[in-house]
Enzyme design. Structure first.
Site, mmCIF file in Angstrom:
data_model
loop_
_atom_site.group_PDB
_atom_site.id
_atom_site.type_symbol
_atom_site.label_atom_id
_atom_site.label_comp_id
_atom_site.label_asym_id
_atom_site.label_seq_id
_atom_site.Cartn_x
_atom_site.Cartn_y
_atom_site.Cartn_z
ATOM 1 N N SER A 50 56.958 52.679 41.495
ATOM 2 C CA SER A 50 57.258 53.896 42.263
ATOM 3 C C SER A 50 58.347 53.687 43.309
ATOM 4 O O SER A 50 58.776 54.639 43.959
ATOM 5 C CB SER A 50 55.993 54.428 42.949
ATOM 6 O OG SER A 50 55.456 53.466 43.845
ATOM 7 N N LYS A 52 58.353 51.127 45.909
ATOM 8 C CA LYS A 52 57.910 50.594 47.203
ATOM 9 C C LYS A 52 58.764 49.421 47.682
ATOM 10 O O LYS A 52 59.237 49.395 48.822
ATOM 11 C CB LYS A 52 56.443 50.154 47.113
ATOM 12 C CG LYS A 52 55.467 51.252 46.733
ATOM 13 C CD LYS A 52 54.041 50.743 46.664
ATOM 14 C CE LYS A 52 53.857 49.654 45.624
ATOM 15 N NZ LYS A 52 54.150 50.108 44.235
ATOM 16 N N SER A 120 47.889 48.836 46.861
ATOM 17 C CA SER A 120 46.667 49.220 47.600
ATOM 18 C C SER A 120 46.057 50.494 47.012
ATOM 19 O O SER A 120 46.074 51.543 47.661
ATOM 20 C CB SER A 120 46.965 49.381 49.098
ATOM 21 O OG SER A 120 48.198 49.988 49.354
#
Length: 216
Positions: A50, A52, A120
């Site tokens: 994505s 990050k 996470s």
């Protein structure tokens, strides 16, 4: 806000109960006054692929060039050292996040802007982090990107390996990701460029850290 530690709810008493916290010779407030900005934990969460790590690295570079004290904790690098002994079971994932959060808190206590790039995936675990980091110091950044786009990008080839059965418990394929309900900042990384995402994140961090007065 009183800080706490992230741990398993049914865990036995920790040996750390017999350890006394030592006072710092230089306080966080003193460091922030010298730095000219407040510290913060900037926690980027989202599916693998994505954006990050890309956003985190670019953000740190710009903040550093602007004179801020920065540190980045990337999930892959953490797994190569601090958490090399952990697997990807639910319990090990929780422990991985706990260790990263505790490490981020140590940097925060030194007045740093700490950028964490970590999947996470469990919402409950992220909520526990918010309890251990002082109010206002934790910025949850959601890198929102559809699974189909992340699978198409697959920068490390992990989705392909997961499909072949070479990686078990891979988030987005065989393991669940729970989206943040109220992130501090939402970055739609499928429709905006990395540069656009970085600009939005930089603006937020400067508003929270550089513009605000340091703690005394």
């Amino acid at each position: 806000m009183e800080t706490t530690h992230l741990g398993r709810e049914s865990a036995p008493p920790s040996p750390s109960a017999n350890v006394v916290c030592q006072p710092a010779a230089v306080t966080r407030g003193q460091r922030e006054l010298k730095n000219g900005h407040r510290g913060a934990v900037v926690w980027l969460t989202g599916l693998p692929g994505s954006g990050k790590s890309t956003i985190g690295r670019a953000t740190e570079r710009i903040l550093y060039d602007l004179g801020l004290q920065t540190a980045t904790l990337d999930g892959d690098n953490i797994r190569l050292g601090l958490c090399a002994d952990l697997g990807f079971s639910d319990a090990d994932r929780d422990e991985n996040v706990r260790r990263v959060a505790e490490t981020a808190k140590l940097f925060l206590d030194q007045g740093f802007v700490v950028i964490v790039a970590l999947v996470s995936p469990v919402r409950r675990t992220r909520e526990l982090i918010k309890q251990m980091i002082p109010t206002g110091d934790f910025l949850e950044i959601y890198c929102n990107c559809p699974l189909s786009v992340c699978q198409q990008r697959d920068p490390k080839g992990h989705y392909a390996r997961a499909k072949r059965g070479e990686i078990a418990n891979f988030t987005g394929f065989s393991s669940l990701y729970e989206e943040p309900l109220k992130p501090t900042l939402l970055l739609n990384t499928d429709t905006q460029t990395a540069e656009e995402s970085v600009r939005k994140l930089i603006t937020l961090v400067l508003e929270k850290c550089k513009a605000a007065k340091a703690r005394r």
